[in-house]
Design an enzyme around this catalytic site. Structure first.
Site, short mmCIF file in Angstrom:
data_model
loop_
_atom_site.label_atom_id
_atom_site.label_comp_id
_atom_site.label_asym_id
_atom_site.label_seq_id
_atom_site.Cartn_x
_atom_site.Cartn_y
_atom_site.Cartn_z
CB ILE A 22 -0.94 -0.02 1.23
CG1 ILE A 22 -1.96 -1.16 1.09
CG2 ILE A 22 -1.64 1.33 1.41
CD1 ILE A 22 -2.80 -1.41 2.34
CG ASP A 67 12.64 0.46 13.51
OD1 ASP A 67 11.39 0.63 13.54
OD2 ASP A 67 13.22 -0.41 14.18
CB VAL A 68 8.10 4.08 12.20
CG1 VAL A 68 8.19 4.59 10.77
CG2 VAL A 68 7.41 2.72 12.29
CG ASN A 94 1.82 2.21 4.28
OD1 ASN A 94 0.75 1.66 4.01
ND2 ASN A 94 2.99 1.61 4.04
CE1 TYR A 162 -2.57 -4.77 11.23
CE2 TYR A 162 -4.93 -5.21 11.11
CZ TYR A 162 -3.79 -4.64 10.58
OH TYR A 162 -3.87 -3.93 9.39
CE LYS A 166 -3.07 -1.11 11.11
NZ LYS A 166 -2.25 -0.09 10.46
N1 LIG Z 1 -2.81 -5.58 3.33
C1 LIG Z 1 -3.96 -5.48 4.02
O1 LIG Z 1 -4.85 -6.33 3.93
C2 LIG Z 1 -4.19 -4.31 4.91
C3 LIG Z 1 -5.50 -4.04 5.28
C4 LIG Z 1 -5.74 -2.97 6.13
C5 LIG Z 1 -4.71 -2.18 6.58
N2 LIG Z 1 -3.45 -2.46 6.19
C6 LIG Z 1 -2.38 -1.60 6.69
O2 LIG Z 1 -1.74 -0.98 5.60
C7 LIG Z 1 -0.39 -0.71 5.94
C8 LIG Z 1 0.52 -1.26 4.86
O3 LIG Z 1 0.27 -2.65 4.74
P1 LIG Z 1 0.78 -3.53 3.52
O4 LIG Z 1 -0.24 -4.57 3.33
O5 LIG Z 1 1.18 -2.69 2.39
O6 LIG Z 1 2.06 -4.20 4.21
P2 LIG Z 1 3.44 -4.70 3.62
O7 LIG Z 1 3.99 -5.64 4.64
O8 LIG Z 1 3.27 -5.19 2.24
O9 LIG Z 1 4.33 -3.37 3.60
C9 LIG Z 1 4.65 -2.71 4.78
C10 LIG Z 1 5.96 -1.98 4.62
O10 LIG Z 1 6.26 -1.35 5.88
C11 LIG Z 1 7.63 -1.56 6.18
N3 LIG Z 1 7.82 -1.52 7.63
C12 LIG Z 1 7.42 -2.45 8.53
N4 LIG Z 1 7.83 -2.12 9.75
C13 LIG Z 1 8.49 -0.94 9.63
C14 LIG Z 1 9.15 -0.10 10.55
N5 LIG Z 1 9.24 -0.43 11.84
N6 LIG Z 1 9.71 1.04 10.10
C15 LIG Z 1 9.65 1.36 8.79
N7 LIG Z 1 9.05 0.60 7.86
C16 LIG Z 1 8.48 -0.55 8.28
C17 LIG Z 1 7.93 -2.93 5.60
O11 LIG Z 1 9.32 -3.12 5.40
C18 LIG Z 1 7.14 -2.90 4.31
O12 LIG Z 1 7.89 -2.40 3.23
C19 LIG Z 1 -0.16 -1.32 7.32
O13 LIG Z 1 -0.30 -0.31 8.28
C20 LIG Z 1 -1.29 -2.32 7.43
O14 LIG Z 1 -1.66 -2.59 8.75
C21 LIG Z 1 -3.15 -3.50 5.36
O1 LIG Z 2 -2.94 -8.02 8.08
C1 LIG Z 2 -4.00 -7.18 7.82
C2 LIG Z 2 -5.31 -7.90 8.01
O2 LIG Z 2 -5.62 -8.33 9.23
C3 LIG Z 2 -6.37 -7.27 7.36
O3 LIG Z 2 -6.07 -7.38 6.01
C4 LIG Z 2 -6.77 -5.89 7.50
O4 LIG Z 2 -6.28 -5.09 8.45
C5 LIG Z 2 -8.25 -5.74 7.27
O5 LIG Z 2 -8.98 -6.23 8.33
#
Ligand SMILES: NC(=O)c1ccc[n+]([C@@H]2O[C@H](COP(=O)([O-])OP(=O)(O)OC[C@H]3O[C@@H](n4cnc5c(N)ncnc54)[C@H](O)[C@@H]3O)[C@@H](O)[C@H]2O)c1
Ligand SMILES: OC[C@@H](O)C(O)[C@H](O)CO
Length: 257
Positions: A22, A67-68, A94, A162, A166
């Site tokens: 994302i 690293d956040v 993100n 988790y 959120k």
């Molecule tokens: N994929 C889903 O289904 C989904 C749904 C709802 C919300 N989200 C949220 O969207 C966001 C992005 O998710 P995604 O699916 O793209 O994940 P992803 O794992 O594909 O990408 C996350 C990125 O964040 C980086 N990251 C992780 N920890 C870090 C840190 N401590 N410092 C800096 N960078 C760090 C990782 O290296 C990675 O490149 C997250 O907050 C996740 O909770 C994802």
């Molecule tokens: O890892 C993320 C999942 O739990 C989920 O995709 C998301 O946050 C939606 O519920």
């Protein structure tokens, strides 16, 4: 007149965790609208591949490892960007993790704390360091990536920590929005459904899990990261100038049932 409001020319946008998924799509969307992108990411190899992707699309981008969960590193990042670019207009929080499938009763201290540190502390540290600078110049825009998991309890997989993180992101979003509302800084969040990214790649390959997820979704599908990035672009742009403290669901209808 209306389309112009989506333009982000001359603006500087920091996207955490923009190495893939994302975050990378958010960087593409904001960059396509004209912003200079800072890929703020923990993994150097992901920074490199993200920069290649962005630059191949004509987007001005640079990478800064962070690293956040490290508040001093986040502060140094904010100072660095301010020094190099004069300001930060947009921050997309993100970076996040979810090691799903661990029942609450089996959750270790480490598992709990790791999620809290990345998903909550990390978002707060970035909001604080970049927010201070945005407040200093009286303008800025923060978009946090929350989740529908901050509103509902996912089924069938357990993922209590988790979900809690959120919900915290959503309420932090509202709290900061109110504190900063008259000082030129807007703070909003997006609450996605399941999105096809590396984060949930294994889960998406699990047929029974996937079937339950889409059966519970009115649109009967999961989302693509581009579908979240376009919401982030809206919230980060002047097109959403009246919106602050909003948690915008992008969930294919999941939370309606
Ligand atoms: N994929 C889903 O289904 C989904 C749904 C709802 C919300 N989200 C949220 O969207 C966001 C992005 O998710 P995604 O699916 O793209 O994940 P992803 O794992 O594909 O990408 C996350 C990125 O964040 C980086 N990251 C992780 N920890 C870090 C840190 N401590 N410092 C800096 N960078 C760090 C990782 O290296 C990675 O490149 C997250 O907050 C996740 O909770 C994802
Ligand atoms: O890892 C993320 C999942 O739990 C989920 O995709 C998301 O946050 C939606 O519920």
């Amino acid at each position: 007149m209306y389309l112009e409001k989506y333009r982000l020319d001359k603006r500087v946008a920091v996207v955490t965790g923009a190495g893939q998924g994302i975050g990378l799509c958010c960087a593409e969307a904001l960059g396509e609208a004209g912003a200079t992108i800072i890929v703020a990411e923990q993994r150097p190899e992901r920074i490199e591949s993200a920069l290649q992707t962005l630059r191949s699309r004509g987007i001005t981008a640079e990478g800064m490892p962070v690293d956040v969960t490290d508040s001093q590193a986040v502060e140094a990042l904010a100072e660095h960007v301010q020094r190099d670019h004069g300001c930060v207009d947009i921050l997309v929080n993100n970076a996040g993790i979810n090691f799903l499938g661990v029942p609450a009763e089996d959750t270790s201290d480490e598992h709990w704390q790791r999620h809290m540190r990345v998903n909550v502390d990390g978002v707060f540290y970035c909001c604080r360091s970049f927010g201070q600078r945005m407040l200093g110049r009286g303008s800025g825009n923060i978009v946090n990536i929350g989740s529908m998991s901050g509103m509902i309890v996912n089924r069938p997989q357990p993922q209590s920590v988790y979900n809690v993180t959120k919900a915290a992101v959503h309420h932090l979003t509202r709290s900061l929005a109110v504190e900063w509302a008259t000082r030129g800084v807007r703070v909003n969040a997006v609450a996605p459904t399941y999105i096809e990214t590396p984060l949930i790649r294994n889960a998406l390959a699990d047929d029974s899990l996937y079937k339950t997820w889409v059966d519970m979704t009115p649109m009967h599908r999961v989302g693509k990261p581009e579908e979240i990035a376009s919401v982030v672009l809206f919230l980060a742009s002047d097109a959403s100038s009246l919106i602050t403290g909003a948690i915008v669901t992008a969930d294919a209808g999941y939370t309606c049932w």
